[in-house]
Design a protein around this motif. Structure first.
Motif, PDB file in Angstrom:
ATOM      1  N   TRP A  22       2.921  -7.135   3.795  1.00  0.00           N
ATOM      2  CA  TRP A  22       2.336  -8.405   3.378  1.00  0.00           C
ATOM      3  C   TRP A  22       2.662  -9.501   4.386  1.00  0.00           C
ATOM      4  CZ3 TRP A  22       4.157  -5.569  -1.090  1.00  0.00           C
ATOM      5  CH2 TRP A  22       3.126  -5.161  -1.935  1.00  0.00           C
TER       6      TRP A  22
ATOM      7  N   ALA B 231      -2.917  -5.488  -2.610  1.00  0.00           N
ATOM      8  CA  ALA B 231      -2.873  -4.273  -1.795  1.00  0.00           C
ATOM      9  C   ALA B 231      -3.963  -3.302  -2.223  1.00  0.00           C
ATOM     10  CB  ALA B 231      -1.507  -3.602  -1.928  1.00  0.00           C
TER      11      ALA B 231
ATOM     12  N   ILE C 255       0.315   2.642  -1.316  1.00  0.00           N
ATOM     13  CA  ILE C 255      -0.312   1.464  -0.716  1.00  0.00           C
ATOM     14  C   ILE C 255      -0.836   1.838   0.659  1.00  0.00           C
ATOM     15  CG2 ILE C 255       0.106  -0.854   0.215  1.00  0.00           C
ATOM     16  CD1 ILE C 255       2.112  -1.286  -2.035  1.00  0.00           C
TER      17      ILE C 255
ATOM     18  N   TYR D 169      -2.351  -3.895   3.029  1.00  0.00           N
ATOM     19  CA  TYR D 169      -1.760  -5.101   2.457  1.00  0.00           C
ATOM     20  C   TYR D 169      -2.680  -6.290   2.731  1.00  0.00           C
ATOM     21  CZ  TYR D 169       2.410  -2.195   2.468  1.00  0.00           C
ATOM     22  OH  TYR D 169       3.308  -1.178   2.270  1.00  0.00           O
TER      23      TYR D 169
END
Length: 68
Positions: free
Chosen positions: A17, A45, A52, A55
């Motif tokens: 992130w 995400a 994940i 992001y």
């Protein structure tokens, strides 16, 4: 007194992130002068198979309004 304009920019990254937020600011600074501050509004995400894969950071970018 200075008026400030605020826009939202979405940055993306495959790493984190923080990298997504950094990307948003770097890209915005290519077309916006004098960015004075940013606020991360949202972290999201993409997920595939329970992991994940991407992001996303929605960033509000603040800069002065120019009177030309």
């Amino acid at each position: 007194m200075t008026a400030v304009k605020i826009i939202k920019v979405l940055g993306t990254s495959e790493e984190s992130w923080e990298d997504a937020a950094r990307e948003a600011v770097e890209q915005a600074s290519q077309t916006i002068d004098e960015i004075h501050g940013v606020e991360v509004e949202d972290w999201t995400a993409d997920v595939e198979n329970g992991e994940i894969t991407g992001y996303k950071a929605t960033v509000e970018v603040a800069f002065p309004v120019r009177h030309e």
